[in-house]
Design a protein around this motif. Structure first.
Motif, PDB file in Angstrom:
ATOM      1  N   PRO A 154       0.846  -1.201   0.000  1.00 19.68           N
ATOM      2  CA  PRO A 154       0.000   0.000   0.000  1.00 19.68           C
ATOM      3  C   PRO A 154       0.879   1.248   0.000  1.00 19.68           C
ATOM      4  O   PRO A 154       2.072   1.178   0.285  1.00 19.68           O
ATOM      5  CB  PRO A 154      -0.784  -0.127   1.310  1.00 19.68           C
ATOM      6  N   GLY A 155       0.304   2.359  -0.320  1.00 19.93           N
ATOM      7  CA  GLY A 155       1.055   3.612  -0.370  1.00 19.93           C
ATOM      8  C   GLY A 155       1.253   4.048  -1.808  1.00 19.93           C
ATOM      9  O   GLY A 155       0.842   3.371  -2.749  1.00 19.93           O
ATOM     10  N   LYS A 156       1.868   5.192  -1.966  1.00 18.43           N
ATOM     11  CA  LYS A 156       2.139   5.741  -3.294  1.00 18.43           C
ATOM     12  C   LYS A 156       3.622   5.602  -3.592  1.00 18.43           C
ATOM     13  O   LYS A 156       4.462   5.965  -2.765  1.00 18.43           O
ATOM     14  CB  LYS A 156       1.723   7.215  -3.347  1.00 18.43           C
ATOM     15  N   PHE A 157       3.935   5.109  -4.770  1.00 17.49           N
ATOM     16  CA  PHE A 157       5.311   4.897  -5.206  1.00 17.49           C
ATOM     17  C   PHE A 157       5.505   5.626  -6.519  1.00 17.49           C
ATOM     18  O   PHE A 157       4.672   5.506  -7.423  1.00 17.49           O
ATOM     19  CB  PHE A 157       5.594   3.402  -5.382  1.00 17.49           C
ATOM     20  N   LYS A 158       6.590   6.370  -6.596  1.00 14.78           N
ATOM     21  CA  LYS A 158       6.836   7.153  -7.803  1.00 14.78           C
ATOM     22  C   LYS A 158       8.328   7.175  -8.085  1.00 14.78           C
ATOM     23  O   LYS A 158       9.141   7.245  -7.159  1.00 14.78           O
ATOM     24  CB  LYS A 158       6.306   8.577  -7.607  1.00 14.78           C
ATOM     25  N   THR A 159       8.689   7.110  -9.365  1.00 11.13           N
ATOM     26  CA  THR A 159      10.093   7.172  -9.764  1.00 11.13           C
ATOM     27  C   THR A 159      10.371   8.500 -10.462  1.00 11.13           C
ATOM     28  O   THR A 159       9.494   9.063 -11.124  1.00 11.13           O
ATOM     29  CB  THR A 159      10.460   6.005 -10.692  1.00 11.13           C
ATOM     30  N   PHE A 160      11.589   8.983 -10.288  1.00  5.74           N
ATOM     31  CA  PHE A 160      12.017  10.256 -10.857  1.00  5.74           C
ATOM     32  C   PHE A 160      13.427  10.088 -11.431  1.00  5.74           C
ATOM     33  O   PHE A 160      14.238   9.370 -10.850  1.00  5.74           O
ATOM     34  CB  PHE A 160      12.094  11.341  -9.772  1.00  5.74           C
ATOM     35  N   PRO A 161      13.743  10.778 -12.521  1.00  9.88           N
ATOM     36  CA  PRO A 161      15.136  10.808 -12.985  1.00  9.88           C
ATOM     37  C   PRO A 161      15.955  11.706 -12.053  1.00  9.88           C
ATOM     38  O   PRO A 161      15.403  12.544 -11.331  1.00  9.88           O
ATOM     39  CB  PRO A 161      15.039  11.392 -14.395  1.00  9.88           C
ATOM     40  N   LEU A 162      17.268  11.529 -12.079  1.00 12.65           N
ATOM     41  CA  LEU A 162      18.141  12.292 -11.185  1.00 12.65           C
ATOM     42  C   LEU A 162      18.000  13.804 -11.348  1.00 12.65           C
ATOM     43  O   LEU A 162      18.107  14.539 -10.371  1.00 12.65           O
ATOM     44  CB  LEU A 162      19.600  11.889 -11.393  1.00 12.65           C
ATOM     45  N   ASP A 163      17.735  14.269 -12.561  1.00 17.91           N
ATOM     46  CA  ASP A 163      17.617  15.719 -12.749  1.00 17.91           C
ATOM     47  C   ASP A 163      16.322  16.290 -12.163  1.00 17.91           C
ATOM     48  O   ASP A 163      16.106  17.484 -12.180  1.00 17.91           O
ATOM     49  CB  ASP A 163      17.792  16.114 -14.218  1.00 17.91           C
ATOM     50  N   GLN A 164      15.457  15.416 -11.614  1.00 20.53           N
ATOM     51  CA  GLN A 164      14.234  15.870 -10.953  1.00 20.53           C
ATOM     52  C   GLN A 164      14.261  15.564  -9.450  1.00 20.53           C
ATOM     53  O   GLN A 164      13.231  15.383  -8.812  1.00 20.53           O
ATOM     54  CB  GLN A 164      13.014  15.222 -11.606  1.00 20.53           C
ATOM     55  N   LEU A 165      15.458  15.527  -8.887  1.00 22.64           N
ATOM     56  CA  LEU A 165      15.610  15.236  -7.458  1.00 22.64           C
ATOM     57  C   LEU A 165      14.825  16.223  -6.600  1.00 22.64           C
ATOM     58  O   LEU A 165      14.149  15.824  -5.647  1.00 22.64           O
ATOM     59  CB  LEU A 165      17.094  15.246  -7.069  1.00 22.64           C
ATOM     60  N   ASP A 166      14.880  17.505  -6.914  1.00 22.08           N
ATOM     61  CA  ASP A 166      14.141  18.500  -6.126  1.00 22.08           C
ATOM     62  C   ASP A 166      12.643  18.226  -6.164  1.00 22.08           C
ATOM     63  O   ASP A 166      11.957  18.328  -5.147  1.00 22.08           O
ATOM     64  CB  ASP A 166      14.425  19.918  -6.624  1.00 22.08           C
ATOM     65  N   GLU A 167      12.130  17.866  -7.334  1.00 24.67           N
ATOM     66  CA  GLU A 167      10.707  17.544  -7.459  1.00 24.67           C
ATOM     67  C   GLU A 167      10.360  16.298  -6.636  1.00 24.67           C
ATOM     68  O   GLU A 167       9.321  16.245  -5.977  1.00 24.67           O
ATOM     69  CB  GLU A 167      10.339  17.315  -8.928  1.00 24.67           C
ATOM     70  N   ALA A 168      11.245  15.306  -6.660  1.00 23.73           N
ATOM     71  CA  ALA A 168      11.029  14.087  -5.873  1.00 23.73           C
ATOM     72  C   ALA A 168      10.978  14.418  -4.381  1.00 23.73           C
ATOM     73  O   ALA A 168      10.126  13.903  -3.648  1.00 23.73           O
ATOM     74  CB  ALA A 168      12.131  13.073  -6.159  1.00 23.73           C
ATOM     75  N   MET A 169      11.885  15.274  -3.936  1.00 21.69           N
ATOM     76  CA  MET A 169      11.911  15.689  -2.529  1.00 21.69           C
ATOM     77  C   MET A 169      10.606  16.398  -2.145  1.00 21.69           C
ATOM     78  O   MET A 169      10.045  16.137  -1.082  1.00 21.69           O
ATOM     79  CB  MET A 169      13.093  16.626  -2.264  1.00 21.69           C
TER      80      MET A 169
END
Length: 121
Positions: A100-115
């Protein structure tokens, strides 16, 4: 090698992986972070930044992740995986069908967005 990510909001824990990572190192670091987080919060928001080749992860790391995932089954809220490797993205995407929960992947150049995403309540 793993390093905790500092300066995260109190509801978020994170690890930064670079160079070689063993199953034991990964499990010990992850469980320690999650236990600390759960002592302060009821849910887990977690970010994993992978700046190492997937081949530098011992094969048991992903299996260990599943074991740990089930240990904290009802505690997952958000998990962000940040990497430029397609193989990592595919493995990480499997968790959203198992836990359960939300899982999302991001490329390294979107680290700030992932944070920002993993930190949002």
């Amino acid at each position: 090698m793993l390093k905790p990510i500092n300066d995260l909001p109190p509801q978020v824990a994170g690890l930064h992986a670079f160079a070689e990572v063993t199953e034991t190192e990964y499990e010990q670091a992850l469980v320690s972070l999650l236990e600390d987080l759960l002592n302060k919060n009821n849910r887990i928001n977690f970010i994993l930044v992978l700046e190492t080749d997937i081949h530098n992860f011992s094969p048991g790391c992903w299996c260990g992740s599943i074991k740990i995932g089930f240990k904290y089954f009802f505690k997952w809220k958000k998990v962000a995986t940040v990497s430029d490797q397609k193989g990592v993205m595919g493995c990480s995407d499997l968790f959203k069908y198992i836990l359960p929960g939300k899982f999302k992947t991001f490329p390294l150049d979107q680290l700030d967005e992932a944070m920002r995403w993993v930190s949002k309540r």
